[in-house]
Structure formats: structure tokens, C-alpha cells
Motif scaffolding. Sequence first.
Motif, PDB file in Angstrom:
ATOM      1  N   VAL A  11       3.741   4.355 -24.211  1.00 28.07           N
ATOM      2  CA  VAL A  11       5.123   3.482 -23.684  1.00 28.07           C
ATOM      3  C   VAL A  11       5.905   2.806 -23.895  1.00 28.07           C
ATOM      4  O   VAL A  11       7.064   2.900 -24.737  1.00 28.07           O
ATOM      5  N   ALA A  12       5.870   2.378 -25.726  1.00 24.52           N
ATOM      6  CA  ALA A  12       6.398   1.215 -25.998  1.00 24.52           C
ATOM      7  C   ALA A  12       7.573   2.559 -26.964  1.00 24.52           C
ATOM      8  O   ALA A  12       8.525   2.448 -27.258  1.00 24.52           O
ATOM      9  N   ASP A  13       6.743   3.508 -27.832  1.00 28.41           N
ATOM     10  CA  ASP A  13       7.600   4.373 -28.019  1.00 28.41           C
ATOM     11  C   ASP A  13       8.900   5.433 -27.540  1.00 28.41           C
ATOM     12  O   ASP A  13       9.977   5.379 -27.925  1.00 28.41           O
ATOM     13  N   THR A  14       8.046   5.639 -26.196  1.00 25.56           N
ATOM     14  CA  THR A  14       9.064   6.422 -25.708  1.00 25.56           C
ATOM     15  C   THR A  14      10.090   4.852 -24.932  1.00 25.56           C
ATOM     16  O   THR A  14      11.813   5.569 -25.074  1.00 25.56           O
ATOM     17  N   LEU A  15      10.022   4.041 -25.289  1.00 20.83           N
ATOM     18  CA  LEU A  15      11.145   2.627 -24.548  1.00 20.83           C
ATOM     19  C   LEU A  15      12.161   2.351 -26.028  1.00 20.83           C
ATOM     20  O   LEU A  15      12.998   1.459 -26.006  1.00 20.83           O
ATOM     21  N   VAL A  30      10.838  -6.677 -31.857  1.00 24.59           N
ATOM     22  CA  VAL A  30       9.717  -7.012 -30.885  1.00 24.59           C
ATOM     23  C   VAL A  30      10.450  -7.337 -29.679  1.00 24.59           C
ATOM     24  O   VAL A  30      11.450  -7.855 -29.453  1.00 24.59           O
ATOM     25  N   PHE A  31       9.937  -6.611 -28.886  1.00 24.91           N
ATOM     26  CA  PHE A  31      10.517  -6.533 -27.299  1.00 24.91           C
ATOM     27  C   PHE A  31       8.922  -6.852 -26.128  1.00 24.91           C
ATOM     28  O   PHE A  31       7.786  -6.017 -26.371  1.00 24.91           O
ATOM     29  N   HIS A  32       9.337  -6.787 -24.681  1.00 22.30           N
ATOM     30  CA  HIS A  32       8.546  -7.193 -24.026  1.00 22.30           C
ATOM     31  C   HIS A  32       8.447  -5.816 -22.972  1.00 22.30           C
ATOM     32  O   HIS A  32       9.828  -5.493 -22.650  1.00 22.30           O
ATOM     33  N   PHE A  33       8.176  -4.978 -22.621  1.00 21.10           N
ATOM     34  CA  PHE A  33       7.939  -4.014 -20.595  1.00 21.10           C
ATOM     35  C   PHE A  33       7.018  -4.692 -20.003  1.00 21.10           C
ATOM     36  O   PHE A  33       5.672  -5.386 -20.401  1.00 21.10           O
ATOM     37  N   TYR A  41       3.477  -6.512 -21.401  1.00 19.39           N
ATOM     38  CA  TYR A  41       2.464  -6.347 -23.415  1.00 19.39           C
ATOM     39  C   TYR A  41       3.995  -7.063 -23.860  1.00 19.39           C
ATOM     40  O   TYR A  41       5.139  -5.974 -23.419  1.00 19.39           O
ATOM     41  N   LYS A  42       3.726  -7.109 -25.021  1.00 15.68           N
ATOM     42  CA  LYS A  42       4.820  -7.828 -26.573  1.00 15.68           C
ATOM     43  C   LYS A  42       4.419  -6.657 -27.573  1.00 15.68           C
ATOM     44  O   LYS A  42       2.881  -6.845 -27.741  1.00 15.68           O
ATOM     45  N   VAL A  43       5.726  -5.554 -27.724  1.00 13.00           N
ATOM     46  CA  VAL A  43       4.704  -4.861 -28.749  1.00 13.00           C
ATOM     47  C   VAL A  43       6.182  -5.542 -29.852  1.00 13.00           C
ATOM     48  O   VAL A  43       6.554  -5.813 -29.845  1.00 13.00           O
ATOM     49  N   LYS A  60      -0.979  -8.408 -24.837  1.00 14.77           N
ATOM     50  CA  LYS A  60      -1.092  -8.609 -23.518  1.00 14.77           C
ATOM     51  C   LYS A  60      -0.084  -9.876 -22.838  1.00 14.77           C
ATOM     52  O   LYS A  60      -1.240 -11.318 -23.302  1.00 14.77           O
ATOM     53  N   VAL A  61       1.027  -9.919 -22.320  1.00 16.01           N
ATOM     54  CA  VAL A  61       1.671 -11.530 -21.695  1.00 16.01           C
ATOM     55  C   VAL A  61       1.205 -11.375 -21.101  1.00 16.01           C
ATOM     56  O   VAL A  61       1.075 -11.157 -19.724  1.00 16.01           O
TER      57      VAL A  61
END
Length: 63
Positions: A11-15, A30-33, A41-43, A60-61
Motif C-alpha cells: 500500500v505504501a509503495d502505491t501511495l 515519512v508519511f502516514h496512511f 500506519y507510519k512508514v 502501527k499508529v
Amino acid sequence: MNYPESHIQMVADTLLPGFLPKDPEETLLVFHFTLPPNESYKVEYLKSAKNVWEFSKSEKVIR
């Protein structure tokens, strides 16, 4: 629900393209989704020597 790390990275790679910094000197991103229904989640991504953003970690946030 606890998502596996591989799903979070997918998911993070897609965003990722929507979060790329404009400053070419940046090496940390760093970003959250949020994944339905309500898990956030924070990645973190690090820029490699080849100028490629590579997934580093997630957490996980807890609210």
C-alpha cells in the motif's frame, strides 16, 4: 485487524509517488496512511545511493 508488513509496504509503495519530496537533497521520507476500517500506519523510506526510495520500516499508529 493486524495487516502483515508485506501488505503495508504494498500500500505504501502505491501511495509513495504522491508523497515524494520536491527537494532532491532529501534522503528520508515519512508519511502516514489509514487502512479500513480505522488502522493508521507510519512508514519510512530512505533514498539509496542510486537515487531510489526504498521502504525502510512501518509502525502501527496507536490513537
